[in-house]
Scaffold this active site. Sequence first.
Site, PDB file in Angstrom:
ATOM      1  N   LYS A   1       6.722   5.454 -49.855  1.00  0.00           N
ATOM      2  CA  LYS A   1       5.863   6.072 -49.100  1.00  0.00           C
ATOM      3  C   LYS A   1       5.655   7.378 -48.935  1.00  0.00           C
ATOM      4  CE  LYS A   1       6.480   2.389 -45.565  1.00  0.00           C
ATOM      5  NZ  LYS A   1       6.994   1.958 -44.529  1.00  0.00           N
TER       6      LYS A   1
ATOM      7  N   ASP B   1       1.520   2.893 -37.386  1.00  0.00           N
ATOM      8  CA  ASP B   1       1.939   1.303 -37.731  1.00  0.00           C
ATOM      9  C   ASP B   1       1.087   0.575 -36.844  1.00  0.00           C
ATOM     10  OD1 ASP B   1       3.568   0.633 -39.776  1.00  0.00           O
ATOM     11  OD2 ASP B   1       5.190   1.157 -38.762  1.00  0.00           O
TER      12      ASP B   1
ATOM     13  N   GLN C   1      10.839   3.253 -39.348  1.00  0.00           N
ATOM     14  CA  GLN C   1      10.904   2.316 -40.378  1.00  0.00           C
ATOM     15  C   GLN C   1      11.859   1.131 -39.814  1.00  0.00           C
ATOM     16  OE1 GLN C   1       9.888   1.970 -43.716  1.00  0.00           O
ATOM     17  NE2 GLN C   1      10.285  -0.236 -43.536  1.00  0.00           N
TER      18      GLN C   1
END
Length: 300
Positions: free
Chosen positions: A54, A121, A98
């Site tokens: 990422k 997200d 994460q």
Amino acid sequence: MSAQVIDGKAFAAKVRAQVATEVGKLATEHDLVPGLAVVLVGEDPASQVYVRSKGKMTVEVGMKSVEHRLDDDTTEAALLDVIKSLNEDPTIHGILVQLPLPKHLNEDLVIGSIDPAKDVDGFHISNVGLLGTGQKSMVPCTPLGCLMMLRDHHGSLSGMDAVVIGRSNIVGKPMAQLLLGDSCTVTIAHSRTKDLPDVVRRADIVVAAVGRPEMVPGDWIKPGATVIDVGINRLDAPEKGEGKTRLVGDVHYESAAAVAGAITPVPGGVGPMTIACLLANTLTACCRANGLPEPEGLTA
Ligand code: NAD
């Protein structure tokens, strides 16, 4: 094999190129650099790989990338402090924690502490609610990537029968909301669904997000249907050498590709689109934060 292969790797490269162009315009026209912060708690090897990749791709499209790596035994208070400082940092437009988090940390509480406008997200309940009521939100990356591929392949999805297998908050449920938003007739199937093969056989669009290797065989697929395989499952592959593995999806690729109209492969389908959509969401968040128009085609 008759199905057209939907090349997620190529599509994701196109999305990243579009993001990079828009990021370039933000820099020259508005002196703005979108910033993405990724927070990783613990040493999970798979998470470390994701976070590295990422960060690399964020920099490649011209954005600022920030990583916060915290120890496995980090307290909830310490993690919430990091998120608070990122919420308050005007150079950061996207925050991603994460998952999964170590067991002693409350994921709902942690996700709930992210500023919804920076929740790239799309897991904050404000964004879940906005998506559910058809309002502008941050959309979870994996379902957004699936939607982009479906729109690209079909143009309009209006009136199509879609079956989503899996009802997770991360993939299944938001995927169903997005398909509903595009006027599909949507069925969400799950582990308690009766007669799953017959349910799947009705579908013009099948999205499989279960996490069970090759569980959807070709004879469940309606001829000509579009199959989006979200599953990522690692199987032993002794034929490749000792200790080797291979990735397969939730769909049995060969048999499904023989009847489907179009299908995403694993690897090289949905997976690459997820990170591309994370970058797209960061760009969108930056534009919204600065009252600028959002680039076309990168949001739901
Ligand atoms: P999850 O475990 O949270 O949810 C799985 C869902 O499948 C559940 O809702 C469950 O009801 C359903 N299910 C389980 N067994 C079933 C059965 N026999 N029949 C029908 N439904 C059944 O998983 P998730 O987070 O939604 O992920 C699903 C898969 O997608 C996993 O393989 C995961 O690795 C993969 N994934 C891929 C990406 C990507 O970027 N490509 C992103 C997220 C998840």
